[in-house]
Design a protein around this motif. Structure first.
Motif, PDB file in Angstrom:
ATOM      1  N   HIS A   1      40.415  75.175  60.536  1.00  0.00           N
ATOM      2  CA  HIS A   1      40.320  73.818  61.069  1.00  0.00           C
ATOM      3  C   HIS A   1      41.683  73.165  60.922  1.00  0.00           C
ATOM      4  N   THR A   2      42.227  72.684  62.023  1.00  0.00           N
ATOM      5  CA  THR A   2      43.501  71.978  61.985  1.00  0.00           C
ATOM      6  C   THR A   2      43.375  70.684  62.765  1.00  0.00           C
ATOM      7  N   VAL A   3      44.088  69.677  62.329  1.00  0.00           N
ATOM      8  CA  VAL A   3      44.002  68.363  62.959  1.00  0.00           C
ATOM      9  C   VAL A   3      45.294  68.078  63.703  1.00  0.00           C
ATOM     10  N   GLY A   4      45.177  68.055  65.008  1.00  0.00           N
ATOM     11  CA  GLY A   4      46.333  67.767  65.845  1.00  0.00           C
ATOM     12  C   GLY A   4      46.595  66.275  65.922  1.00  0.00           C
TER      13      GLY A   4
ATOM     14  N   GLU B   1      35.971  67.593  48.147  1.00  0.00           N
ATOM     15  CA  GLU B   1      37.065  68.055  47.288  1.00  0.00           C
ATOM     16  C   GLU B   1      38.397  67.390  47.605  1.00  0.00           C
ATOM     17  N   THR B   2      38.689  67.205  48.906  1.00  0.00           N
ATOM     18  CA  THR B   2      40.037  66.768  49.293  1.00  0.00           C
ATOM     19  C   THR B   2      40.069  65.505  50.151  1.00  0.00           C
ATOM     20  N   GLY B   3      38.908  65.050  50.585  1.00  0.00           N
ATOM     21  CA  GLY B   3      38.864  63.880  51.455  1.00  0.00           C
ATOM     22  C   GLY B   3      38.983  64.209  52.930  1.00  0.00           C
ATOM     23  N   GLY B   4      39.132  65.486  53.264  1.00  0.00           N
ATOM     24  CA  GLY B   4      39.239  65.891  54.665  1.00  0.00           C
ATOM     25  C   GLY B   4      40.473  66.733  54.896  1.00  0.00           C
ATOM     26  N   CYS B   5      41.062  66.586  56.068  1.00  0.00           N
ATOM     27  CA  CYS B   5      42.240  67.373  56.436  1.00  0.00           C
ATOM     28  C   CYS B   5      43.231  66.436  57.123  1.00  0.00           C
ATOM     29  N   LYS B   6      44.451  66.415  56.622  1.00  0.00           N
ATOM     30  CA  LYS B   6      45.478  65.543  57.189  1.00  0.00           C
ATOM     31  C   LYS B   6      45.988  66.120  58.512  1.00  0.00           C
ATOM     32  N   THR B   7      46.470  65.253  59.358  1.00  0.00           N
ATOM     33  CA  THR B   7      47.045  65.671  60.630  1.00  0.00           C
ATOM     34  C   THR B   7      48.209  66.638  60.373  1.00  0.00           C
ATOM     35  N   GLY B   8      48.165  67.768  61.079  1.00  0.00           N
ATOM     36  CA  GLY B   8      49.186  68.802  60.923  1.00  0.00           C
ATOM     37  C   GLY B   8      48.836  69.855  59.888  1.00  0.00           C
TER      38      GLY B   8
ATOM     39  N   GLY C   1      55.052  59.950  71.801  1.00  0.00           N
ATOM     40  CA  GLY C   1      56.065  60.827  71.228  1.00  0.00           C
ATOM     41  C   GLY C   1      56.965  60.197  70.184  1.00  0.00           C
ATOM     42  N   LYS C   2      56.667  58.999  69.784  1.00  0.00           N
ATOM     43  CA  LYS C   2      57.534  58.287  68.829  1.00  0.00           C
ATOM     44  C   LYS C   2      56.988  58.278  67.400  1.00  0.00           C
ATOM     45  N   PHE C   3      55.907  59.027  67.175  1.00  0.00           N
ATOM     46  CA  PHE C   3      55.265  59.004  65.859  1.00  0.00           C
ATOM     47  C   PHE C   3      55.105  60.414  65.290  1.00  0.00           C
ATOM     48  N   ARG C   4      56.162  61.227  65.421  1.00  0.00           N
ATOM     49  CA  ARG C   4      56.219  62.584  64.853  1.00  0.00           C
ATOM     50  C   ARG C   4      55.174  63.526  65.465  1.00  0.00           C
ATOM     51  N   GLU C   5      54.680  63.222  66.665  1.00  0.00           N
ATOM     52  CA  GLU C   5      53.636  64.059  67.255  1.00  0.00           C
ATOM     53  C   GLU C   5      54.078  65.510  67.418  1.00  0.00           C
ATOM     54  N   GLU C   6      55.325  65.726  67.873  1.00  0.00           N
ATOM     55  CA  GLU C   6      55.805  67.093  68.070  1.00  0.00           C
ATOM     56  C   GLU C   6      55.826  67.852  66.740  1.00  0.00           C
ATOM     57  N   GLU C   7      56.380  67.249  65.722  1.00  0.00           N
ATOM     58  CA  GLU C   7      56.440  67.879  64.395  1.00  0.00           C
ATOM     59  C   GLU C   7      55.028  68.180  63.873  1.00  0.00           C
ATOM     60  N   LEU C   8      54.116  67.237  64.041  1.00  0.00           N
ATOM     61  CA  LEU C   8      52.749  67.426  63.553  1.00  0.00           C
ATOM     62  C   LEU C   8      52.031  68.546  64.308  1.00  0.00           C
ATOM     63  N   LEU C   9      52.244  68.625  65.623  1.00  0.00           N
ATOM     64  CA  LEU C   9      51.613  69.695  66.395  1.00  0.00           C
ATOM     65  C   LEU C   9      52.187  71.052  66.001  1.00  0.00           C
ATOM     66  N   LYS C  10      53.496  71.121  65.808  1.00  0.00           N
ATOM     67  CA  LYS C  10      54.101  72.370  65.327  1.00  0.00           C
ATOM     68  C   LYS C  10      53.484  72.783  63.996  1.00  0.00           C
TER      69      LYS C  10
ATOM     70  N   ALA D   1      52.988  75.421  71.332  1.00  0.00           N
ATOM     71  CA  ALA D   1      52.085  76.474  70.861  1.00  0.00           C
ATOM     72  C   ALA D   1      52.730  77.853  71.011  1.00  0.00           C
ATOM     73  N   ILE D   2      53.237  78.126  72.191  1.00  0.00           N
ATOM     74  CA  ILE D   2      53.814  79.444  72.465  1.00  0.00           C
ATOM     75  C   ILE D   2      55.076  79.672  71.638  1.00  0.00           C
ATOM     76  N   GLU D   3      55.906  78.662  71.510  1.00  0.00           N
ATOM     77  CA  GLU D   3      57.126  78.796  70.708  1.00  0.00           C
ATOM     78  C   GLU D   3      56.802  79.058  69.240  1.00  0.00           C
TER      79      GLU D   3
END
Length: 175
Positions: free
Chosen positions: A80-83, A56-63, A89-98, A137-139
């Motif tokens: 299901h979530t994709v971290g 249906e969607t091709g999968g799940c995008k990161t974040g 840390g220069k490729f939006r990793e923090e934003e994506l994990l949030k 995660a905790i925040e």
């Protein structure tokens, strides 16, 4: 520590909660670590549900996050979530994990869930620094719980002692 947040050490696939969160890959194909354990314990229905989402969607995008039934798991649902893969840390990793946590919690709210369990997203083969990931995660969970009363219990479940100790230290600090 909030009454709504619980910390456990063990196997997420054994928890009887409304939803367990799966640290999935983009193709929702099952893999190693938490993803492999959930797919194995959940049985072939999990692969079937994930295959339908891929069609249906091709999968799940990161974040992002998607919902399936729990198959043979004691939990009713799997979110299901994709971290992000850690790239310094220069490729939006923090934003994506949030976003992984926010989107998973929003799915739980939308489906009127009372309990949800999170693994340590992105800290295995994806290489996210464990302490930084635990802080996020905790925040994110704490902020969500302040404004949303629907969830009664959020569990952080750590498979290994190292992550458990990191979460325990942070949770004691933010009591």
């Amino acid at each position: 520590m909030s009454k709504k947040i619980t910390l456990l050490k063990g196997d997420i696939a054994t928890l009887k909660v409304d939803a367990v969160v799966n640290a999935a890959n983009n193709m929702l194909a099952g893999g190693g670590g938490v993803d492999g354990a959930i797919h194995k314990a959940g049985g072939p229905l999990i692969a079937k549900y994930c295959s339908e989402i891929r069609r249906e969607t091709g999968g799940c995008k990161t974040g992002e996050a998607v919902l399936t039934l729990g198959g043979n798991l004691p939990s009713k649902y799997i979110i299901h979530t994709v971290g992000p893969v850690w790239k310094g840390g220069k490729f939006r990793e923090e934003e994506l994990l949030k976003n992984c946590y926010r989107n998973s919690l929003m799915l739980a709210k939308e489906h009127h869930m009372k309990s949800i369990a999170f693994p340590n997203i992105s800290t295995g083969v994806y290489g996210y620094p464990k302490e930084a990931a635990a802080e996020i995660a905790i925040e994110e969970v704490s902020n969500f719980l302040k404004n949303n009363k629907s969830l009664e219990n959020v569990i952080f479940i750590c498979f290994d002692r190292e992550n458990f100790d990191i979460y325990n230290k942070i949770l004691k600090r933010v009591k």
